[in-house]
Structures are given as structure tokens and as C-alpha cells.
Write a protein that holds these residues in place. Sequence first.
Motif, short mmCIF file in Angstrom:
data_model
loop_
_atom_site.label_atom_id
_atom_site.label_comp_id
_atom_site.label_asym_id
_atom_site.label_seq_id
_atom_site.Cartn_x
_atom_site.Cartn_y
_atom_site.Cartn_z
N SER A 287 7.23 82.38 45.33
CA SER A 287 6.07 82.63 46.20
C SER A 287 4.84 82.98 45.39
N ALA A 288 5.05 83.79 44.35
CA ALA A 288 3.91 84.23 43.55
C ALA A 288 3.22 83.04 42.89
N LYS A 289 3.98 81.98 42.64
CA LYS A 289 3.37 80.80 42.03
C LYS A 289 2.43 80.09 43.02
N ILE A 290 2.80 80.17 44.30
CA ILE A 290 1.99 79.50 45.32
C ILE A 290 0.82 80.38 45.74
N LEU A 291 1.12 81.66 45.93
CA LEU A 291 0.12 82.57 46.49
C LEU A 291 0.23 83.93 45.81
#
Length: 518
Positions: A287-291
Motif C-alpha cells: 500500500s505504501a508504494k501506491i499511496l
Amino acid sequence: MKDCEDVVVYIMPQKIQKQRHRVMKMAALKHHFTLAEEFSDNVTHIVTEYEMADQALKVLKVTELPQHAHLLKVSWFTDSIKAREPVQILNQHKIPLGDANVDSRQKSETPPPNHIPEFSCQRSTPLKHHNAKFCEALELLQDYAEMKEGDDNYMRALAWRRASCVLKSLKFTLTNLNQLKGAKDIGRHVEKILQGILDHGTSDEVERVRNDPWYQKMKIFTKVFGAGVKTSQEWIENGMTTVDEVRQKYTKGDWRLRFGLAFHDELMQLVTRQEADNFKEFIKHQSAKILPDVSVELCGGFKRGKTAGHDIDLLFTHPLKGKELGFLPQLLSILENQKLVLCGKWNRSTFTEEALYSDSKRTKNSQLDHFEKWIGIIKFPKQWRKSISPEELFNDRGESVPLSPDSCEDLEPSKKKQKTDDELSPEEIAASPRNWIARRVDLIVAPYDQYFYALVGWTGSKQFNRDIRTYARRTHNYAMTSHGLYDLTKRKSLPAKSEKEVFDLLGVPYFPAEERNC
Ligand code: UTP
Ligand code: MN
């Protein structure tokens, strides 16, 4: 025997099918009974399908009947029709006085003793408590009432559950019914069950239900992913006795059911805390990679301290409102690309302001919310069952190690991106050699201004939600949902910036999630 002319019969239409009601009225008229279309003071014989007097009285909107009036089972009516005249009222015709626990809130005038506050959301309810044996029995009756469906059974189910919640919050093991004196949710019927257990270790009524073959089948069937009470009832009516039989017979149906049946056995093995933690870490990383700054929270039973559960509930938000839009589909496509998705359905948000106040009715589905969410089954690498280091969980591209897309190609040669007829059936996938286990997952996205209400709602327990929502309504005329708190008098919503603030706005003591196990 009575003279027809003294008798005014009123047949309560509730719980009687329209057509049957019509037939009953016609039969009465044929035999010259005096029928009342509505309940009034001159009615002498009230015929009803309600099993308990207090339920019928509630519908009739009276607290007690005039002295000349009798509340009677349909059997009195049929006996009278057979006899072609109103028959004498026998004991077997009378409706028992009542299950005080069905609506004990309204009945009891004794204020609750100080040590048992009225609502379970005002009490600490730990996961491990002192009265498991009693609660198990009461919740079995709750279960059974829920399976029988209908508004009355729903109310009955809630009454059993509320009673169980009182026991869960006690700091001691019940040894004597006097210890419950004045507690609002302990009615006569509950007392009877508890007394049975105190005296003999078991309650006959509970054991009868436990051994009821219909209940046993319903208990298994309603646990199948995608099967509710209705579907389970249908299976039983069609002679099914095991999930295997159902699996063979019902090869078509909605995706939930097809996968639910095919993967039933492994979905029944509880998800461990370890798996939930590993999955959350994995999802956080993706998730951190996306947002960046997206927040991922493990909710549901795990947040309340359970060490195992039937699924994993993950709640997402982002502190800048609006940033969460479009996030979930991106996360899902990463999961798809890594071949981690067995099946699932994404639903866009259906939230409108109206949901803040129109959802608050206490119905069976009142906990359904309007968030954007994905409900489905994820393929969990078997390694996720163990405690694993981040290096073991991800490769240097941040993908889950055990399930590289390549290794999955081998397992499902015909799986294409777009579903086609030649795709493997759920049964075939279940039977194929594989290095993963199916796990039920819910992914929910809440906009930040609703987040803390969503957090409370998705943490539960279900009963905690019911109770805190009822409390909000009764005490403050607030409507509470997973989307917010709405002051129905002032017609405005009450935002909260933390979980604690939700409790403060309601004037309820703050209990950590571990103490919301009602
Ligand atoms: P679950 O059904 O997953 O329950 O819903 P649980 O307590 O986690 O039980 P296990 O451990 O999985 O068996 C989680 C919470 O989310 C709420 C439920 O009320 C419960 O409190 N919920 C569920 C909603 O608020 N809305 C929904 O649509 C579904
Ligand atoms: Mn859960």
C-alpha cells in the motif's frame, strides 16, 4: 361452551399468512361467530400465532387485557370451528404470559443495580470471562432464533444475546440467580435456562436445540461463505445433510457460494493471528508504494484480542481526505498480478449524507455500510502461518516471496485474466496441487472524516455496535453508524478525530477494543 353472541373474536393478522387469515375469517363467519376487524374493548377472544403474551400485547399496544378478554392460540379457534361453536377455553389454548426478557427494557421498572450498567457498551467485556458455560448456552439459543428468522425471532435472538452479554461482563462466576437481581436483560426465560445449568450443569431446552438435526445442519450450512439463513434453509428443504452433498448438487450459483463450497473445509480452519499479522505487513508494504501515508488497520475480532478468526478485516484511510480515492483498485491489481486473488468483488462507495441518519433503524442488516470495499478470498502462502521476517515475506521487488507469478502459472495453466468457460472450476482449483491456503479477507476504505466511526464499527463486536447505536439513539437522539454520529434533533453531524472522541461525544466510558467483546 359459550353462546356465540357473547363471543367477539379478533384474529390477529400478524404472523398469519394473508390467505390463511382470510380463510380463518371466512370459516368464522360461516359458523356465525362475531368477528372484530380490529382489536377493541368489546373483543373477548383474541386469537394469535404469537407464542408469548407480551409480544402480542405489544402489537395490540396495551400493557394488559381487559378482564373479559382472553389471549388464545390458533388451536382454540380450530377446535371451535370443528365444534361449530366457541369451545371452552382449556389450559392448552392459553398463550403463556411471557418471556420477560423479550422486551425487558420496557417491562422492568427496577433500575439496574450499580454494578451492571444497562447497555453493554457501558461495561467492560473482556474476551476471557467467568461465565463461558452460561454464555455458550444463551448464545446457542440466540443462534437458533436467528436461524428461524422473522422479526420476533430476531428480537428473541437479541434478547438471548443481551442476557449473555450481562454474564460476560460479570467479574465473578455466577453461582446464584440473586447475583443478577435487577439486571435489565435477565428475564424469566433466561433465569430458567441459567437455573437449569446451575442445578444440573445443563439446560434441557438448550440441549434439545443442540441435538435438533435441523439446527445442526443450519449451523454447518450458515458457515459456508455466501450462504445465509435462507440458502441454508433451502438446502435442508431439498434434503441436503452435508456440505459435500451440497457441493455435488449445487454446481451453479453466485461466485461466493461456488468458492465458499469448494474451499469450505479450509475456510473453516480459523485464520491465526500470525497469518493476520503477516498479511497486514504485506499489505502495508504494498500500500505504501501506491499511496504513502496510507493507514492500514487490522480490525474485527483480532483487534479485540482474538487469537483466531474466520476472516481478516483491514480498514484503510488517508489523513488527507480524498487521497484514498482510487487506492483500492490499484492495490487489488497488485494482488491480482501476484496471483494472490482467488476470487472477490470490489464495490464502489455508495455513501450519501442520507446514510448518516437513515441507516440507524435496528434491523438485521443495520450493520451493512456504504464504504468502498472488497470482499473475497486471498491465496495465503502456507509460509504465512509461521512467524516470518520481512525478507522471507517479500523479495527485493516487494512481492510476496512464496507466490511468484511463475509458480502460479504452473498450478493453474488455463487461468487467464478474463474469465472464460475453460477456466478451472473452483473445485478444480481446490483439488489442484498448491502452496497456498484460502483465506477470507475484507478490505474497507473509509474517508478520513468518517474514519474513527468506521474503526469503531469494524472493530465490533457486532453486539457492541448494536448496543452503542441503541444507546446513542435512546440517550441523545443521535443516529450512529460506521459513517458517523448524527444529532437527529439538531440535524447535524458530529465529527470525531479519534476513537476516544467517539466515546466522549456519546458520554460512554472509553473501553479499549479488548473490552468490547460483548
Ligand atoms: P466480522 O463478521 O468479521 O466479525 O465483522 P469478527 O468480530 O471479526 O469475527 P471473526 O473473528 O472474524 O469471526 C467485523 C466487524 O465489522 C462489522 C461487524 O459488525 C463486526 O463488528 N461489520 C461487518 C460492519 O460494520 N459492516 C459490515 O458490512 C460487516
Ligand atoms: Mn472478522
